[in-house]
Design a protein around this motif. Structure first.
Motif, PDB file in Angstrom:
ATOM      1  N   LEU A   1       0.796  -1.270  -0.133  1.00 37.86           N
ATOM      2  CA  LEU A   1       0.036  -0.010   0.092  1.00 37.86           C
ATOM      3  C   LEU A   1       0.890   1.213   0.020  1.00 37.86           C
ATOM      4  O   LEU A   1       0.416   2.350  -0.274  1.00 37.86           O
ATOM      5  CB  LEU A   1      -0.932   0.134   1.102  1.00 37.86           C
ATOM      6  N   CYS A   2       2.127   1.272   0.352  1.00 41.32           N
ATOM      7  CA  CYS A   2       3.024   2.197   0.509  1.00 41.32           C
ATOM      8  C   CYS A   2       3.791   2.644  -0.883  1.00 41.32           C
ATOM      9  O   CYS A   2       4.735   1.864  -1.433  1.00 41.32           O
ATOM     10  CB  CYS A   2       4.076   2.114   1.300  1.00 41.32           C
ATOM     11  N   THR A   3       3.226   3.207  -1.787  1.00 41.09           N
ATOM     12  CA  THR A   3       3.638   3.315  -3.276  1.00 41.09           C
ATOM     13  C   THR A   3       4.571   4.309  -3.448  1.00 41.09           C
ATOM     14  O   THR A   3       5.145   4.440  -4.658  1.00 41.09           O
ATOM     15  CB  THR A   3       2.317   3.855  -4.185  1.00 41.09           C
ATOM     16  N   SER A   4       5.199   5.122  -2.563  1.00 39.52           N
ATOM     17  CA  SER A   4       6.284   6.118  -2.946  1.00 39.52           C
ATOM     18  C   SER A   4       7.182   5.603  -2.146  1.00 39.52           C
ATOM     19  O   SER A   4       7.588   5.858  -1.123  1.00 39.52           O
ATOM     20  CB  SER A   4       5.477   7.480  -2.201  1.00 39.52           C
TER      21      SER A   4
ATOM     22  N   GLN B   1       4.353   8.831   3.561  1.00 35.19           N
ATOM     23  CA  GLN B   1       3.103   8.917   3.085  1.00 35.19           C
ATOM     24  C   GLN B   1       1.968   8.179   4.146  1.00 35.19           C
ATOM     25  O   GLN B   1       2.631   7.452   4.924  1.00 35.19           O
ATOM     26  CB  GLN B   1       2.880   8.387   1.537  1.00 35.19           C
ATOM     27  N   VAL B   2       0.947   8.636   4.170  1.00 38.71           N
ATOM     28  CA  VAL B   2      -0.018   7.934   5.254  1.00 38.71           C
ATOM     29  C   VAL B   2      -1.068   7.208   4.491  1.00 38.71           C
ATOM     30  O   VAL B   2      -1.627   7.915   3.405  1.00 38.71           O
ATOM     31  CB  VAL B   2      -0.731   9.017   6.156  1.00 38.71           C
ATOM     32  N   VAL B   3      -1.466   6.167   4.586  1.00 39.29           N
ATOM     33  CA  VAL B   3      -2.577   5.520   4.013  1.00 39.29           C
ATOM     34  C   VAL B   3      -3.504   4.662   4.881  1.00 39.29           C
ATOM     35  O   VAL B   3      -3.091   4.464   5.906  1.00 39.29           O
ATOM     36  CB  VAL B   3      -1.753   4.483   2.870  1.00 39.29           C
TER      37      VAL B   3
ATOM     38  N   ILE C   1      -1.878   3.558   8.247  1.00 40.77           N
ATOM     39  CA  ILE C   1      -0.316   2.991   8.163  1.00 40.77           C
ATOM     40  C   ILE C   1       0.364   4.341   7.743  1.00 40.77           C
ATOM     41  O   ILE C   1      -0.046   5.222   6.965  1.00 40.77           O
ATOM     42  CB  ILE C   1      -0.200   2.109   6.915  1.00 40.77           C
ATOM     43  N   VAL C   2       1.335   4.295   8.567  1.00 39.99           N
ATOM     44  CA  VAL C   2       2.539   5.478   8.284  1.00 39.99           C
ATOM     45  C   VAL C   2       3.466   4.671   7.399  1.00 39.99           C
ATOM     46  O   VAL C   2       4.152   3.750   8.005  1.00 39.99           O
ATOM     47  CB  VAL C   2       3.019   6.441   9.586  1.00 39.99           C
ATOM     48  N   CYS C   3       3.878   5.181   6.097  1.00 33.27           N
ATOM     49  CA  CYS C   3       4.945   4.497   5.475  1.00 33.27           C
ATOM     50  C   CYS C   3       6.238   5.469   5.385  1.00 33.27           C
ATOM     51  O   CYS C   3       6.288   6.693   5.631  1.00 33.27           O
ATOM     52  CB  CYS C   3       4.294   4.672   3.921  1.00 33.27           C
TER      53      CYS C   3
END
Length: 191
Positions: free
Chosen positions: A35-38, A43-45, A58-60
């Protein structure tokens, strides 16, 4: 991941209207990492689309799921805005139903907000809010709520030193973690 990076992640999460409940992942969940695409940016998802629990996000960090955080009680994570918002403003996905946080028959020791131990367990705590509402909430995995500190403490190093041996022993008697849980092993049942 360095201490500065973890501090930055937690700072982002706090500003995203989080309570301080979290589960540290540091890239250990492949399904969440997807889910962490960057890979370059933080990023936050939200949790996977199949999850009905919109209270967590989720914090990425550099393309990996670093931390799962909880929104405040009464808030849900909005994937569109990437913020925790009042639950009335964030509808549940189709097929999901509302679950309520149980009110605990506990009298809070002080007037106003605070935290107290839940009865008969150290793996939960009671969040006392103004107006007489009390909510039972889970502690993060591998932690116990310590009444003396009015917060949860992880039972593993380097955090264990915050807990007295007598507090640890009492919690392990009430509601123990297994050796497999502590060492991060999973057990599989054979058919």
């Amino acid at each position: 991941m360095g201490a500065t990076a973890i501090f930055s992640l937690l700072t982002v999460a706090v500003f995203a209207q989080s309570t301080f409940a979290y589960e540290l992942l540091l890239g250990s969940r492949a399904d969440y990492n997807a889910l962490c695409t960057s890979p370059e940016n933080n990023q936050v998802v939200g949790l996977p689309a199949s999850a009905c629990d919109l209270t967590k996000y989720i914090v990425c960090w550099k393309g990996q799921a670093a931390v799962v955080m909880d929104c405040q009680v009464g808030y849900r994570f909005n994937n569109r805005t990437t913020w925790c918002e009042l639950k009335e403003n964030v509808p549940l996905p189709n097929g999901c139903s509302e679950t309520t946080v149980p009110k605990t028959p506990t009298t809070c020791e002080q007037n106003g907000p605070g935290y107290m131990p839940a009865p008969n367990t150290c793996k939960f705590y009671v969040w006392c809010v103004q107006g007489g509402y009390n909510y039972t909430l889970p502690c993060p995995k591998l932690s116990f709520f310590i009444h003396r500190l009015a917060t949860f403490v992880y039972i593993t190093e380097p955090y264990r030193y915050q807990m007295l041996d007598s507090e640890y022993d009492e919690c392990m008697r009430k509601d123990p973690y297994t050796v497999d849980e502590i060492e991060g092993r999973t057990t599989t049942r054979r058919a």
